[in-house]
Structure formats: C-alpha cells, structure tokens
Design a protein around this motif. Sequence first.
Motif, short mmCIF file in Angstrom:
data_model
loop_
_atom_site.label_atom_id
_atom_site.label_comp_id
_atom_site.label_asym_id
_atom_site.label_seq_id
_atom_site.Cartn_x
_atom_site.Cartn_y
_atom_site.Cartn_z
N THR A 155 -5.74 -2.03 5.61
CA THR A 155 -4.81 -3.00 6.20
C THR A 155 -3.75 -3.43 5.20
O THR A 155 -2.55 -3.45 5.52
N VAL A 156 -4.16 -3.76 3.98
CA VAL A 156 -3.21 -4.21 2.96
C VAL A 156 -2.28 -3.07 2.54
O VAL A 156 -1.07 -3.27 2.38
N ASP A 157 -2.84 -1.86 2.38
CA ASP A 157 -2.00 -0.72 1.98
C ASP A 157 -0.95 -0.42 3.04
O ASP A 157 0.23 -0.21 2.72
N MET A 158 -1.35 -0.40 4.31
CA MET A 158 -0.39 -0.13 5.40
C MET A 158 0.64 -1.25 5.51
O MET A 158 1.81 -1.00 5.82
N LEU A 159 0.22 -2.48 5.24
CA LEU A 159 1.14 -3.62 5.27
C LEU A 159 2.19 -3.49 4.18
O LEU A 159 3.39 -3.68 4.42
N GLN A 160 1.76 -3.15 2.96
CA GLN A 160 2.70 -3.04 1.83
C GLN A 160 3.64 -1.86 2.01
O GLN A 160 4.82 -1.95 1.65
N CYS A 166 4.76 -6.13 -2.03
CA CYS A 166 3.65 -5.95 -2.97
C CYS A 166 3.05 -7.30 -3.30
O CYS A 166 3.76 -8.22 -3.75
N GLY A 167 1.76 -7.44 -3.08
CA GLY A 167 1.08 -8.69 -3.38
C GLY A 167 1.36 -9.79 -2.37
O GLY A 167 1.99 -9.56 -1.32
N ASN A 168 0.90 -10.98 -2.69
CA ASN A 168 1.12 -12.14 -1.83
C ASN A 168 2.50 -12.75 -2.11
O ASN A 168 3.40 -12.70 -1.27
N ASN A 169 2.66 -13.27 -3.30
CA ASN A 169 3.97 -13.79 -3.73
C ASN A 169 4.79 -12.74 -4.46
O ASN A 169 6.01 -12.87 -4.57
N GLY A 170 4.14 -11.70 -5.00
CA GLY A 170 4.81 -10.65 -5.74
C GLY A 170 3.79 -9.72 -6.37
O GLY A 170 2.56 -9.92 -6.23
N PHE A 171 4.26 -8.70 -7.07
CA PHE A 171 3.35 -7.69 -7.62
C PHE A 171 2.42 -8.25 -8.69
O PHE A 171 1.34 -7.71 -8.94
N ARG A 172 2.78 -9.35 -9.32
CA ARG A 172 1.94 -9.94 -10.37
C ARG A 172 0.62 -10.50 -9.82
O ARG A 172 -0.31 -10.75 -10.58
N GLY A 208 -1.71 -3.57 -13.37
CA GLY A 208 -1.36 -2.46 -12.49
C GLY A 208 -1.43 -2.89 -11.04
O GLY A 208 -1.92 -3.98 -10.71
N VAL A 209 -0.94 -2.01 -10.16
CA VAL A 209 -0.87 -2.32 -8.73
C VAL A 209 -1.37 -1.10 -7.95
O VAL A 209 -1.37 0.02 -8.47
N PRO A 210 -1.80 -1.27 -6.69
CA PRO A 210 -2.20 -0.12 -5.86
C PRO A 210 -1.01 0.80 -5.58
O PRO A 210 0.15 0.42 -5.73
N PHE A 211 -1.34 2.01 -5.13
CA PHE A 211 -0.29 3.01 -4.88
C PHE A 211 0.68 2.57 -3.79
O PHE A 211 1.84 2.99 -3.77
N SER A 212 0.20 1.70 -2.86
CA SER A 212 1.04 1.29 -1.74
C SER A 212 2.20 0.39 -2.17
O SER A 212 3.09 0.11 -1.38
N VAL A 247 9.25 -5.34 -5.18
CA VAL A 247 9.26 -6.61 -5.89
C VAL A 247 8.97 -7.78 -4.95
O VAL A 247 8.32 -8.76 -5.33
N LYS A 248 9.39 -7.67 -3.72
CA LYS A 248 9.20 -8.77 -2.76
C LYS A 248 7.73 -8.91 -2.40
O LYS A 248 7.02 -7.92 -2.19
N GLY A 249 7.28 -10.15 -2.29
CA GLY A 249 5.91 -10.42 -1.87
C GLY A 249 5.74 -10.23 -0.37
O GLY A 249 6.69 -10.40 0.41
#
Length: 364
Positions: A155-160, A166-172, A208-212, A247-249
């Motif tokens: 779900t999260v990968d398809m959403l991103q 990326c992420g909730n507020n951002g990739f961090r 690091g971050v997921p591939f999505s 970059v956008k959450g």
Amino acid sequence: MAVLKVKFTKTKRDKLAQILWILNWVSVVSGIILFSLGLFLKIEIKKRNEVMAKGDINSVPNMLISVGVIACIINFLGGKICYDCSDANKFSRWKLVMLPYIVCTFCFTFCILVGALMCYTMRNELEESLYLGLRDAIKFYKDTDIPGRCFLKKTVDMLQIGFQCCGNNGFRDWFAIQWVSARYLNMASKEVLDRLKSNVDGKFLVDGVPFSCCNPSSPRPCIQYQLTNNSAHYNYDFLTEELNIWVKGCREALLDYYTAIMRSIGITALFIWLFELSVLIGVRYLQTAMKNVLLLGDLEGESDGWLLENSFVEAAKYNINIIKNLGKANQISTVSGMNDPNIDVQNTNCGKTNVTTKSIPAAS
C-alpha cells in the motif's frame, strides 16, 4: 406589508407553473449529481483508508449522498405540484400541502449550503487523519509477515509511486524508523549489530528510503542508501545537488489531491444551492398567487404573490407572540393557600324544584 409583492395575471401564473415544472425536473438531475459526487468522494476516501486514521472524514460524502437522495424525492414531488398548479381546481388538492412543502424544501436547501461549506472546512480533519494514518502505515511497513499488516508495504509503495511522494512529511521520516524486517537482516554481520546497538530502542536505522521513493525521471541511478553521506557516492553533494528521490511528503500530496476534489465538489454544490433557492422562490410566488386567486374567487383575474405576507420584523413579532401565548396557556392558575383545582369554577343556582309528594297510607 408584503415583502417583494408581485402581481400575476392568469397567463403569468400558468407560465410560472410550467417553468417551475421543468426546473423541478432539472433539480432532480442536480440531486443525482450531488449523490454521484458524494459517492465518488466516499469511494476515493475508502481507496486509501489504510493510510487514514478513523475519524469524521466520511461526514461530507455522507451529507452529499443524503442531500442528493432527498433532492430527487422533493423535486419529483415539486414537479407534480407545479404541474397541477396550472389548474386552480387541481391546486385546491395541494393547497394545504404547499406551505409545509415550502418549509421542508427551505430546510433541505439549507442542508445543501451546509454540505457545500463542509467541503471547505474538512481540510483540518483530513490532514490530521492522514498524518496519523501515514505515521502508523510507515511504522508497520516492515511487518510483511504479520497478519493484518502484511498489505501495508504494498500500500505504501504504490502510494509513493502513484503520488510521487516519500514518507509522511518527507523522505527523512524513513530515517527515524526501522523499515527493513528483521528476517532480512544478517545478525552475524558486525555492521548490522553495530547499527542495532547504536540507538536506545535497538532498531536498525539507516539514512535510506524504500525503492518506491525513487524518481524515475532522474538521469542518475537512484541513491536509496547513505543519502546524507557525500563520500559514499561519486560526484554527489547532499546539500546542493537535487536528490533523485521524491521530496514531497505523502501527507501533503494526498491533502492536495483531496482538497482539489472537495473544492470542485464545493463549487458544484454552491451552484446547485443557488439554483434550488431560485426554484424555491418561484414556488413560493406560485403558492401565494394561487392562494389569493382562490380567496378572491375570480380564477381568471389578477392576484398578488409575495415571499412573506408581512415584513421580517412583523413576522418575527407575530411568531414571538404565538410562542408567548402557548407558554401562558400551559400555566396553571394557582391561588395562595388553596389547593382546590375547582376554586375558579362558578356555582350555578338552579333554584328550588317543586317535587310533588304523595302521602303513604298507614297500615291498619
């Protein structure tokens, strides 16, 4: 004095009834539109309820669906009434129904306005729901082998990927959680053990971050790990170079998406409210004009129509007096020191009644 009084001839009354008949059928279509918009919004929210916390975010689509159904029913009835109002004899059947119908239609029209305004006030509740839902979804991203959470990674990968976020507020946000399952960590590796011991919670945290999160439009191969380590990558500057990840959450991306939908629905609902209000005004003029025709007794003559029979101030005073009189009627008259409920009942003097008596003979 009547408010916005207009004089109607028989021809004008008939034309008004015909126009309102057509407009009521158009209003039925507008009710279907409201129902469809509410259903569409409800489906869009349900599509991503895995990343939303439970709350009152369904109040807006439920309101639109309900108002849409009521609009179809009320305007269907209104079309029948307006069609019969072209004939004074048929109007007499609806004479007692017209005023309650107008009051109910006014309340329903007000609900359309409320639904339209709710589309613009829902943003705060939606933002909080997305924040809490995405926080939990990212937290349980690694739990692919736990029932009830195994779907969250997909779900999260398809959403991103779909919303380019990326992420909730951002990739961090991914830096602060362990998003790699322990079953895929080599516990014999010194590097893994050092990372687990490097924080109090004993989590495997990486920058690091997921591939999505990767941006496929970037000319450089995606850098998922050691994003903040310039020496780990050739010709790479974390602070100055544009990252090749989103970059956008996701909270901001989803909020923008739903806000755009609700703005469009809100504008449509406002136009429908104005249209329904104009139809309601027309029905009110028709009702008062036909009522005055019956009072005058001349079905072919002219009659006056108005929005209010008295001014707003006079109508308010009249209604206040009615309420006061109702209060007085419910009061029980009491007299100090007396509890007899019949204290105020007057006694009637019926006078003396002459009764003929017969003497009873004595027994010998």
